[in-house]
Design an enzyme around this catalytic site. Structure first.
Site, PDB file in Angstrom:
ATOM      1  N   SER A 200       0.825  -1.197   0.000  1.00 41.95           N
ATOM      2  CA  SER A 200       0.000   0.000   0.000  1.00 41.95           C
ATOM      3  C   SER A 200       0.869   1.260   0.000  1.00 41.95           C
ATOM      4  O   SER A 200       1.682   1.453  -0.900  1.00 41.95           O
ATOM      5  CB  SER A 200      -0.958  -0.061   1.201  1.00 41.95           C
ATOM      6  OG  SER A 200      -1.976   0.896   1.103  1.00 41.95           O
ATOM      7  N   ASP A 254     -10.175  -4.627  -4.574  1.00 34.53           N
ATOM      8  CA  ASP A 254      -9.611  -3.620  -3.671  1.00 34.53           C
ATOM      9  C   ASP A 254     -10.513  -2.385  -3.675  1.00 34.53           C
ATOM     10  O   ASP A 254     -10.644  -1.705  -4.693  1.00 34.53           O
ATOM     11  CB  ASP A 254      -8.203  -3.257  -4.138  1.00 34.53           C
ATOM     12  CG  ASP A 254      -7.417  -2.498  -3.081  1.00 34.53           C
ATOM     13  OD1 ASP A 254      -8.046  -1.749  -2.306  1.00 34.53           O
ATOM     14  OD2 ASP A 254      -6.185  -2.650  -3.041  1.00 34.53           O
ATOM     15  N   HIS A 287      -8.097  -5.094  -0.335  1.00 30.05           N
ATOM     16  CA  HIS A 287      -6.877  -4.376   0.037  1.00 30.05           C
ATOM     17  C   HIS A 287      -6.196  -5.137   1.170  1.00 30.05           C
ATOM     18  O   HIS A 287      -6.226  -4.741   2.336  1.00 30.05           O
ATOM     19  CB  HIS A 287      -7.218  -2.948   0.463  1.00 30.05           C
ATOM     20  CG  HIS A 287      -6.022  -2.029   0.490  1.00 30.05           C
ATOM     21  ND1 HIS A 287      -5.277  -1.729  -0.626  1.00 30.05           N
ATOM     22  CD2 HIS A 287      -5.439  -1.357   1.514  1.00 30.05           C
ATOM     23  CE1 HIS A 287      -4.303  -0.911  -0.303  1.00 30.05           C
ATOM     24  NE2 HIS A 287      -4.377  -0.671   0.998  1.00 30.05           N
TER      25      HIS A 287
END
Length: 308
Positions: A200, A254, A287
Site C-alpha cells: 500500500s 480492492d 486491500h
C-alpha cells in the site's frame, strides 16, 4: 508484461505472514540455515494478520507530486534530521548468524508499523539474508480527520481525481529508505542483493526508491499500490530502473486502492520501457494479501537472490 490470473476457491482468503513458509514451500523455494517454525494446520489467518488486514482495508495512500533525483544526494545534516523523525526499524539478522550477504527492506502501509510485517522474516529464513522493517513517523492524516497515525506521507482522499500530493513527506520517506540502502552497501552488501518492497503506502515509497535509485537494486516488490510521481517519468528514472526486476501485485476487489491503480501503474511502466515487470492480478482479493500472492512473492525474492 504478463497479467497473471489466480484461481481457486480459497485463493482470496487473507493470510498471515506466518503461513508464508508453507506457501513458499509449494513453489519449491528453498529455506536454509535455521529450521523454519512449525506452521499449524488449518486456516492460515493469525490474530495479528486479522488486525492488520482489517486495519489496512480501511486505510489508503496518496499519489504524490514529482521530486528530483538529487534527493538521494541530500546533505548529511538533512539526512540526519530526516532519520531522526523515523523510529528505529525492526531488524532480523540472517537465521544462521554471521554477516548478511543480502538485505530485504519491506515497508508497511498507513497506520501500521514494522512489527506488522516482521514475522515474514521468521517464515522466510533465507541464508545470509537480513530483513529490515522500517516504521513510518506518526503524522496527522487528513483522510482520517487529522488523527495522528503512522504514515509515510499524508493523504486527503482515495480517488485518483481528488488526491492532493504531499511532496515534503514523500521526499523525506524516500530519502530515508534510500539511506537504509546506502547503509547496507556500506556494510558490504552488494546493491544487486538488496530488495526493497512494501504494501500500500509503503509500496509507493519502495517503488519510488527503486525507480530513482542511482545504483542497481536486486528488485522491488510493490503490493496493492501504485506509481506516484508519475508526471516525472521517464525523465526522473535512475540509470538502472528499466532493467530492475519488479513484482507488482493487486487485487480486483480492492475498495481502498482500486484495481485501476495497479492497471495504470503497469501501463505506465510498460510505456516507459521497463523490461522486467511481473504484474500479478488476484481476482476477488481486497486491500489485503492472499496465499497465492505470498507464494509468488516468496518465489520472486528467492529467484532474485539465487541469481547473484
Amino acid at each position: 508484461m504478463s497479467l497473471g490470473a489466480v484461481r481457486g476457491s480459497n485463493a482470496f482468503a487473507c493470510t498471515s505472514a506466518r503461513a508464508i513458509h508453507r506457501l513458499a514451500s509449494r513453489t519449491g523455494v528453498a529455506f536454509r540455515g535455521a529450521s523454519a517454525p512449525t506452521v499449524p494446520r488449518g486456516p492460515p489467518l493469525s490474530a495479528r494478520s486479522s488486525r492488520r488486514t482489517a486495519a489496512l482495508s480501511r486505510r489508503s495512500l496518496a499519489a504524490t507530486s514529482p521530486w528530483v533525483l538529487t534527493i538521494f544526494a541530500a546533505s548529511s545534516a538533512s539526512m540526519a534530521s530526516a532519520s531522526a523523525a523515523y523510529p528505529k526499524p525492526i531488524v532480523v539478522n540472517p537465521p544462521e548468524g554471521g554477516k548478511a550477504t543480502a538485505v530485504c527492506i519491506f515497508l508497511h502501509g498507513l497506520g501500521d508499523t514494522g512489527h506488522g510485517w516482521a514475522d515474514v522474516a521468521q517464515q522466510m529464513p533465507f541464508e545470509g539474508v537480513k530483513w529490515i522493517f522500517p516504521t513510518a513517523p506518526t503524522i496527522p492524516v487528513t483522510l482520517n480527520g487529522g488523527m495522528a497515525m503512522t504514515g509515510w506521507y499524508d493523504i486527503n482522499d482515495l480517488s485518483i481525481e481528488r488526491i492532493v500530493d504531499d511532496r515534503e513527506m514523500t521526499l523525506a520517506s524516500a530519502a530515508y529508505v534510500a539511506s537504509l540502502v546506502d547503509d547496507a552497501i556500506a556494510q558490504g552488501v552488494p546493491a544487486e542483493r538488496i530488495i526493497v518492497g512494501g504494501f500500500s503506502q509503503g509500496g509507493v515509497v519502495a517503488l519510488t526508491v527503486m525507480l530513482r535509485s542511482p545504483v542497481k537494486l536486486g528488485g522491488c516488490a510493490a503490493l496493492s499500490t501504485y506509481l506516484a510521481l508519475r508526471d516525472d517519468y521517464p525523465a526522473a528514472l535512475g540509470p538502472h530502473a528499466l532493467d530492475t526486476p519488479l513484482f507488482l501485485a493487486h487485487g480486483t476487489a480492492d475498495q481502498v486502492l482500486r484495481y485501476e491503480y495497479g492497471q495504470l501503474t503497469a501501463s505506465k511502466l510498460d510505456t516507459m520501457g521497463m523490461k522486467n515487470v511481473d504484474f500479478r492480478t488476484y481476482p476477488g482479493m481486497g486491500h489485503s494479501a492472499c496465499q497465492e500472492e505470498f507464494q509468488h512473492l516468496a518465489s520472486f525474492i528467492s529467484s532474485r537472490l539465487e541469481q547473484k
